[in-house]
Design a protein around this motif. Structure first.
Motif: not given
Length: 137
Positions: A51-63, A65-67
């Motif tokens: 879950a922590s890894c997915v949250a970090d991946i999501n933060a990277w994607l958001s930076a 401009r992906f989701q």
């Protein structure tokens, strides 16, 4: 030819993020799979790391401009039936969405099940194939 090179350079950060959490990454085209090995006793810690890894991946994607689409996320426990039956985790919270643990998943066109038996891939094949009946004389 520059497209594939840019893609590799662009996604290199993703492998670093996953490795930072002690997980492994497998990528094929635009499909990414995060995986790790764990004992039944360490499942809660494993779920937390994931879950922590997915949250970090999501933060990277958001930076970038992906989701990340949590609705397309599939989770699968793999192992012998005796081990998998002992796992007391039936869903995981991924970015605010409860993702149920699946019994099967499609991986590059092959349906795998939690015991890696390929039964889920082989069994439906006859029903999806056209049946040709010929009269033999």
């Amino acid at each position: 030819m520059l497209g594939p090179l840019l893609y590799v350079l662009y996604t290199a950060e993703l492998e670093l993020i996953v490795a930072r959490h002690g997980l492994r990454l497998h990528m094929y085209a635009d499909d990414c799979q995060v995986y790790l090995s764990t004992s039944v006793e360490d499942v809660p810690l494993t779920v937390s790391k994931f879950a922590s890894c997915v949250a970090d991946i999501n933060a990277w994607l958001s930076a970038c401009r992906f989701q990340l689409n949590a609705a397309k996320t599939q989770l699968l426990w793999l192992g012998s039936s005796q081990l998998v039956d002992r796992v007391d985790c039936h869903d995981v919270l991924v970015l605010g969405t409860r993702v149920a643990i699946s019994y099967t998943a499609r991986d590059l066109g092959v349906v795998i099940d939690r015991e890696l038996s390929l039964a889920a891939h082989v069994t439906p094949a006859p029903t999806s194939s056209p049946i040709v009946v010929r009269e033999c004389h």
